[in-house]
Design an enzyme around this catalytic site. Structure first.
Site: not given
Ligand code: NAP
Length: 245
Positions: A155, A170
């Site tokens: 991020s 984070y």
């Molecule tokens: P999200 O929709 O909340 O999805 C997160 C995913 O990670 C879910 O499938 C969750 O599983 C899984 N997860 C969490 N802890 C875990 C663990 N210990 N072992 C295995 N799976 C786990 O989030 P997202 O926005 O898609 O984010 C994905 C990545 O992109 C993250 O690393 C986040 O930091 C990064 N990111 C996102 C944004 C944004 O704006 N969305 C911006 C910058 C970076 P469950 O369904 O079981 O909870």
């Protein structure tokens, strides 16, 4: 992971069989990355800590040109990581792409003065040590064929070039992930295994909330690093463009 691999070429001109693992792929960016890699003909292992959610997600991608298979994986559980590595070795004998996407612990209301240690530990265990566990376990499968693409989903919040006080758990964990990315890429330079950190931008997922850009757009920059054919390693990217650490 019971079904045998359906061996589909990645492209018509380069019939190379590729196996990819995406962590945290039952929803959000991970799901979309799994979908896009499957569209490219890869065999995609869709990591989910809740197997029911993983199976449900994989079923949605059943028509993919590649094959998308749900696998049990909580990245904080070393035994699950080790079991999966053994299973991939026995079933496929290789892993070509590892997308360390699993994430959470977004704490916009906290600051470094009031933040609790517990969520910070959770963030480190998921973002830094989860990635670390996966890389250590899967690298032998990449070294075997002298090819690998490791994408650590980070991020802009973790860039030390920017300042900010929000989201301390984070922010610090993603900065640590970036540091790990650089160290691993340096160690593996010349091995055929390329390691990069990618910021997807602000994306409208459960974590990002409404107002972010479409998930497909955020996932595209991750897929770019997962499939890049040029020598691109040890960098931090957004939409295929280098950004400051
Ligand atoms: P999200 O929709 O909340 O999805 C997160 C995913 O990670 C879910 O499938 C969750 O599983 C899984 N997860 C969490 N802890 C875990 C663990 N210990 N072992 C295995 N799976 C786990 O989030 P997202 O926005 O898609 O984010 C994905 C990545 O992109 C993250 O690393 C986040 O930091 C990064 N990111 C996102 C944004 C944004 O704006 N969305 C911006 C910058 C970076 P469950 O369904 O079981 O909870």
């Amino acid at each position: 992971m019971s079904r045998p691999a359906r061996r589909v070429p990645v492209t018509a001109t380069a019939p190379i069989y590729r196996v990819a693992l995406v962590t945290g792929a039952n929803r959000g960016l991970g799901f979309e990355v799994a979908r896009q890699l499957g569209e490219r003909g890869m065999t995609v292992l869709l990591g989910a800590r809740d197997m029911d959610k993983g199976l449900h997600a994989a079923r949605k991608l059943a028509g993919s040109p590649g094959e998308v298979i749900a696998v049990q994986l909580d990245v904080t559980q070393q035994d699950q990581v080790d079991t999966l590595a053994r299973s991939i070795e026995l079933t496929y004998g290789r892993l070509d792409v590892l997308v360390n996407n699993a994430g959470g612990y977004y704490d916009p209301r906290a600051n470094p003065v009031n933040a609790d240690i517990a969520p910070a530990r959770g963030a480190m265990d998921t973002h830094l040590f989860g990635t670390w566990r996966l890389c250590s376990a899967m690298l032998p499968l990449m070294r075997r064929h002298g090819y690998g693409r490791i994408v650590n989903v980070s991020s802009g919040c973790g860039a030390t070039a920017t300042s900010g006080a929000s989201c301390p758990a984070y922010r610090v964990s993603k900065a640590a992930l970036n540091s790990y990315t650089r160290a691993l890429a340096t160690e593996l330079d010349g091995s055929g295994i390329q390691v990069n950190a990618v910021c997807p931008g602000w994306v409208a997922t459960d974590m990002g909330g409404p107002g972010g850009r479409p998930v497909a757009a955020g996932a595209a920059g991750i897929v770019w690093a997962a499939c890049v054919t040029e020598h691109v390693t040890g960098g931090f990217y957004r939409d295929g463009q280098r950004i400051a650490w």
